[in-house]
Scaffold this active site. Structure first.
Site, PDB file in Angstrom:
ATOM      1  N   ASP A   1     -47.305 116.930  11.159  1.00 55.07           N
ATOM      2  CA  ASP A   1     -48.489 117.001  12.000  1.00 55.07           C
ATOM      3  C   ASP A   1     -49.703 117.176  11.097  1.00 55.07           C
ATOM      4  O   ASP A   1     -49.565 117.549   9.928  1.00 55.07           O
ATOM      5  CB  ASP A   1     -48.345 118.186  12.957  1.00 55.07           C
ATOM      6  CG  ASP A   1     -49.505 118.305  13.919  1.00 55.07           C
ATOM      7  OD1 ASP A   1     -49.996 117.263  14.373  1.00 55.07           O
ATOM      8  OD2 ASP A   1     -49.930 119.436  14.201  1.00 55.07           O
TER       9      ASP A   1
ATOM     10  N   ASP B   1     -46.903 122.790  14.101  1.00 48.30           N
ATOM     11  CA  ASP B   1     -47.236 124.151  14.509  1.00 48.30           C
ATOM     12  C   ASP B   1     -47.513 124.285  15.999  1.00 48.30           C
ATOM     13  O   ASP B   1     -47.653 125.390  16.495  1.00 48.30           O
ATOM     14  CB  ASP B   1     -48.460 124.655  13.730  1.00 48.30           C
ATOM     15  CG  ASP B   1     -49.717 123.848  14.048  1.00 48.30           C
ATOM     16  OD1 ASP B   1     -49.572 122.745  14.583  1.00 48.30           O
ATOM     17  OD2 ASP B   1     -50.817 124.337  13.752  1.00 48.30           O
TER      18      ASP B   1
ATOM     19  N   ASP C   1     -45.294 119.660  19.073  1.00 50.17           N
ATOM     20  CA  ASP C   1     -44.384 119.312  17.970  1.00 50.17           C
ATOM     21  C   ASP C   1     -42.949 119.748  18.234  1.00 50.17           C
ATOM     22  O   ASP C   1     -42.029 119.300  17.546  1.00 50.17           O
ATOM     23  CB  ASP C   1     -44.849 119.982  16.669  1.00 50.17           C
ATOM     24  CG  ASP C   1     -46.231 119.535  16.245  1.00 50.17           C
ATOM     25  OD1 ASP C   1     -46.474 118.316  16.264  1.00 50.17           O
ATOM     26  OD2 ASP C   1     -47.059 120.386  15.912  1.00 50.17           O
TER      27      ASP C   1
END
Length: 1113
Positions: free
Chosen positions: A381, A719, A723
């Site tokens: 990410d 995080d 995700d």
């Protein structure tokens, strides 16, 4: 030329993904235990709830609730106890020990030991020595199990202490202030704030909620997130169906809510359904599977050789002596079994986990450390992982003019400084302040002294708005109360708020902010100098130019728009609703763009460069706009080459004229993902540099599945709650601790405690080193099998006096060998770059993908399908077992097994060749030369040994032991043997014969030990020669060698032990020079081997990547 795929190639490409979307008609039933749940608080109205719990909350403005006092919370905590669940019943220590005891290797040892005692019971006097051998075999199994058990217990304790470092926390209101406390400190009556990404800390009844969705799948089996909202009068439904109740441990996947704690600890829903809390489950890692396969193979080989040697022995040298033949077969069995391997594996992983913990990397599962070293693809990410998640407003565009919120060298000279009086700026500041869901830790201090509780983008916008509002922030918010709200979510990618903000035609105003393309699509006009003008083509071109200006600098871009709701259509009491879209969805007025900069974290650029040089494909998967994502990717070594778009711009061609294979990089928009076919996925993953932008959680999960289908071992770092599906599906999920949501940490296998992405590099290096060290340990351990087995073979075939007894073999395997094998855990990398310039051990390339797809295509064509629906019919259990049994006898199995690959396995042909044929034969020669030299010095030439063994064996056979006292002749090399006349006519007495055999067996034992000391360093020679600072840097190698030397001297030169081990204190140390010479030969061969195999190793190295920026920030 642009190549066109044939239909056959497209079918082949699609075959690899066939299993990703299986049809499923499975309906999950709810547990009957739910009927017995005694939770009733959700049935109460708000007033009754306040009276019962003796608490205080404000339904209209939850953030200004008072809650419990700190003293009251403390007294309730003492009364009710901490908010923790009683841990599920785990395996007892005894059960864990028994599991370690009854492994394949230990079972072989114990069976062999028991067999020796059975022989002792049959004929005590003839098999008296078996008392020691049987006892040692069984003791060894228990010691081995104890070491393994100790390491597992120790590693579990370490991991438990690590997990205690990241206790669950929650936001609670006490004494009128929002604070973050440990979830264990929650008490009944506490007021808790829930936000997307949180894990519910207790059972709560909601008194305020906005677009709140909860994932109850872990409790009820409901696959879809459930809507939850407050009910002032309570709910009469069952607890599991109540719309105003959220349960402990469930995950908040969308929206925001406030709830009052009604149950804690074991009194919660999950506490009352104890079996749903879960037990000890988990899939075996690739490493565990390889070790299990190796153990089974070696055990089968050991048993096979033991049976063969028993058959040969009983028909030749041990004819008529079943008991002695069994003991001999046991010695062969012991020689093949690397008894200490399970302990070595556990110790290696435990040491690695501790090393990584010191570097702030928490590994939930020990096997995960090695999995990290096997990664071939890392999907990461952007926000909070690669960047700092600290948003700052940089530029604003409104009224077709660009402004800069602060001085920056990146801005053009024509960019004006921000002024609140400029066109549209007041409106943008208003939208930033009023269309927001941030909370503050406290409101009794000035605005600039408050900590903002919210995501990074809203925090940045709120900070900016707070500085530029003409009135006090709190006063401004209260003057424009919210009437209706649609929070931001990953599907809509916009947030809407309707406020009581009067204007000339009404009292309500709608503000919307979010992804620019989504917001612009809802607009028909734009704001310029206070006027609403229709959107024209010229405006769209200016908009695109402004957007490119912001996004090309790697900034996150937010669009703002408003709609002045006419009073004749939207009265103050208008019933807005999300469920039937009763809210204004179009004809907005575009106000402007706001860009926020989220700079990359320190060290990220170098970390990604290092991973790429290690052959790991790193790709970004983000919800940001493609241009923003690409700009950030170019700053951090993730994209160095050209995409089709950049190539088109450079060469002056249209994008359609640029061939796909000309570009080395690609940026994929999330809107295109759902329509991609198999061959297009192959095309994407064939690129060196990949960025997926504007992705949803569903897209991230799909990307991981597609990569795994191509054979990639996938790691995912993230995080946020968006995700978590990908983190869970990945081979290794890596979450952030500080910025990470509870959901992501729950799903991950590894947590970066300091949120430092660069720690991933250390983890990869550690994982690769573990595999290398484990391979060295196995290579070292297996090497002694040949010098133990070949002398036994000569003993029965030639024959010669027994070179090595079964007890001495055990001393080798479980004395110095075990200690030295364990010492490899502390080995350093072979070179300065370590293993970080080599490709992954299971690289994914065109050959591996095509082989994988061919197998998938064959499977696809052989599956049974329903004639009407064409759905796959699952095979029965019987057919599955039959298939497993017949598989080794199929041609396709051996074609697949013997198909050449670039994969490196734990035990491969090179390792076996080195251990059994190369180092094994050199050590065997050292043993045999030493053996014959010692015998020669004691008066026995090789011919004499052959004669003595043959004649002695014949005499012993003709005169069984029970008649021995009456016999004139006896077997040689015993205390009652007759004198032996050697070839030179010298008579050698019985005592001298016994001592000569003891010296010969002792030098064979010491020869194996000495040559294995050299082998410690020889097995390290793969990329470099087996000498130098790094080869000898492991002090524990020398500690193991010293311990082995002390053990050897003690056994060989201590007379009282000669009864058991057969040593001789008369053995001259000069004989040690023979195995030392062969040890030097072994090092020389290892050096030559490095040169000979250099070409085969060279192709494993990753080539330099042009353009990498490896200097630190």
């Amino acid at each position: 030329m642009k190549r066109t795929l044939t239909q056959e190639e497209k079918d082949l490409a699609a075959a690899g993904y066939e299993h990703l979307h299986p049809s499923s008609n499975v309906n999950k039933s709810k547990d009957e235990k739910e009927k017995n749940i005694d939770i009733t608080e959700h049935q109460l109205g708000f007033h009754a709830l306040v009276d019962m719990l003796k608490t205080n909350f404000d339904v209209k403005d939850p953030g200004h609730s008072f809650g419990l006092t700190a003293d009251e919370a403390k007294s309730r905590l003492q009364r009710d106890g901490p908010n923790i669940l009683t841990p599920p019943k785990r395996k007892s220590a005894l059960r864990k020990f028994l599991e370690r005891l009854f492994t394949m290797f230990n079972i072989l040892l114990m069976v062999a030991g028991v067999l020796e005692y059975v022989l002792l019971g049959i004929d005590f006097h003839a098999n008296f020595q078996n008392t020691y051998l049987g006892g040692i075999l069984i003791l060894v199994a228990f010691i081995n199990a104890s070491i393994d058990f100790y390491q597992i217990q120790k590693s579990e304790a370490i991991l438990a202490s690590f997990l205690a470092m990241i206790p669950p926390s929650c936001r609670v209101v006490r004494d009128g202030t929002i604070a973050t406390i440990a979830a264990a400190e929650l008490v009944k009556g506490d007021l808790v704030l829930l936000r997307s990404g949180d894990k519910t800390p207790a059972d709560l009844v909601l008194f305020s909620a906005t677009d709140l969705k909860v994932d109850n799948s872990s409790l009820t089996g409901e696959s879809e997130p459930q809507d939850r909202h407050s009910l002032p009068g309570g709910s009469k439904k069952r607890p599991v169906e109540a719309d105003n109740l959220v349960f402990n441990s469930t995950l908040i996947v969308n929206g925001e809510g406030w709830g009052v704690v009604v149950r804690t600890g074991d009194h919660t829903f999950i506490g009352q359904i104890a079996n749903l809390t879960g037990g000890e489950t988990g899939n075996e890692s690739p490493l565990a599977v390889e070790i299990s396969r190796f153990v089974i193979i070696v055990s089968c080989i050991a048993i096979l050789f033991a049976i063969v040697f028993f058959a040969v022995g009983i028909t030749t040298v041990y004819a008529g002596k079943a008991a002695q033949t069994v003991t001999f077969a046991v010695s062969v069995l012991v020689a093949f079994v690397p008894e200490g391997l399970p302990s070595v594996v556990t110790l290696l992983l435990s040491i690695a986990a501790k090393r990584m913990a010191k570097q702030n990397v928490l590994v939930k599962d020990l096997q995960g450390v090695e999995t990290l070293g096997s990664l071939t693809l890392l999907a990461t990410d952007k926000t909070g992982t690669l960047t700092r998640n600290q948003m700052t407003v940089t530029n604003l565009w409104s009224g077709e003019k660009m402004s800069s919120a602060f001085h920056s060298n990146n801005d053009d000279e024509s960019t004006e400084a921000f002024s609140i009086e400029s066109s549209g700026m007041k409106e943008i500041v208003d939208i930033a302040a009023l269309n927001s869901r941030v909370k503050f830790d406290r409101t009794d201090v000035p605005f600039d002294q408050r900590a903002i509780l919210g995501d990074a983008t809203e925090t940045g916008l709120t900070r900016f708005a707070g500085r530029h509002l003409k009135t006090d922030y709190d006063t401004h918010i209260k003057a424009n109360p919210k009437v209706f709200e649609v929070p931001f979510n990953s599907t809509n990618k916009w947030a809407l708020v309707i406020l009581e903000k009067p204007h000339t035609s009404g009292v309500l105003t709608a503000y919307i902010k979010g992804a620019p393309e989504r917001v612009l699509a809802k607009c028909s006009t734009y704001l310029k100098d206070g006027q609403m003008l229709p959107i024209t083509q010229k405006f769209k071109e200016d908009y695109d130019e402004a957007y490119d200006y912001m996004a090309s600098r790697g900034h996150r871009v937010i669009a703002c728009a408003r709609k002045l709701l006419p009073g004749n259509e939207y009265a103050v009491n208008y019933p807005f609703s999300k469920t039937d879209n009763r809210y204004p969805a179009d004809k907005y007025c575009f106000v402007g763009l706001v860009s926020l900069e989220d700079p990359p974290k320190h060290g990220v650029r170098e970390a990604i460069g290092t991973l790429r040089l290690a052959g790991i494909k790193v790709m970004m998967v983000t919800g940001d706009h493609p241009k923003t994502a690409e700009a950030i990717a170019r700053k951090i070594n993730l994209i160095l080459g050209d995409t089709r778009e950049t190539l088109a711009k450079k060469t002056g061609r249209s994008i359609e004229e640029v061939y796909e294979d000309e570009a080395t990089a690609i940026v994929v928009h999330g809107d295109d993902i759902d329509g991609l076919q198999g061959w297009q996925w192959d095309q994407i993953f064939s690129k060196d540099e990949i960025v997926f932008a504007r992705t949803s959680p569903k897209h991230k999960l799909e990307i991981v599945k597609r990569a795994q289908a191509l054979g990639h071992i996938v790691g995912v770092t993230g995080d946020g709650v968006n995700d978590s599906p990908a983190l869970k599906k990945a081979d290794l999920g890596i979450a952030m601790n500080i910025s990470g949501s509870d959901v992501s940490k729950e799903a991950a296998d590894m947590i970066l405690l300091d949120d430092n992405f660069a720690s991933t590099v250390k983890g990869v290096a550690e994982g690769r080193q573990i595999f290398a060290n484990l391979k060295r340990s196995i290579q070292y351990t297996v090497s002694h099998s040949t010098p133990e087995v070949i002398p036994q073979l000569l003993y029965v075939v030639v024959p010669i006096p027994l070179p090595l007894s079964a007890i001495l073999i055990l001393v080798i395997d479980l004395g110095f060998e075990l200690l030295v094998a364990l010492s490899f855990a502390w080995d350093q990398p072979e070179t300065a770059d370590g293993l970080m310039r080599l490709k992954p051990r299971k690289p994914v390339n065109e050959r591996s993908i095509r082989a994988l797809k061919r197998r998938a295509l064959v499977r696809q064509r052989t599956l049974l399908r329903d004639a009407e629906t064409l759905e796959v019919i699952p095979p029965s259990k019987i057919s599955v077992w039959i298939s497993k049994l017949t598989t080794p006898f199929k041609r396709s199995f051996w074609v697949e097994t013997l198909e050449p690959t670039d994969n490196e396995t734990l035990v491969d042909s090179k390792l076996l060749s080195y251990s059994y044929l190369e180092a094994g034969l050199i050590e065997t020669l050292a043993c045999l030369v030493s053996y014959f030299v010692v015998f020669y010095k004691n008066g026995f030439s090789p011919a004499d040994l052959l004669s003595a063994q043959k004649n002695g064996g014949t005499l012993a056979f003709l005169n069984p032991p029970r008649y021995a006292p009456k016999c004139r002749f006896s077997a040689y090399f015993t205390s009652s043997s007759p004198d032996f006349i050697n070839g030179r006519g010298r008579a050698i007495s019985a005592l001298d014969q016994v001592d000569a055999l003891a010296q010969a067996q002792s030098i064979v034992y010491l020869s194996i030990f000495i040559t294995q000391c050299f082998n410690v360093f020889a097995v390290k020679a793969r990329l470099t020669f087996p000498f130098g600072r790094r080869a000898v840097a492991n002090k524990w190698n020398f500690a193991g060698i010293l311990a082995g030397a002390c053990l050897g001297m003690f056994i060989v030169y201590t007379p009282p032990l000669h009864v058991v081990f057969g040593g001789s204190h008369r053995l001259s140390p000069l004989y040690w020079l023979i195995p030392i010479a062969f040890g030097i030969l072994l090092l020389a061969w290892a050096s030559l081997r490095v040169i000979l195999l250099r070409k085969s190793v060279e192709h494993l190295k990753v080539r330099d990547i042009k353009g990498l920026m490896m200097c630190k920030y």
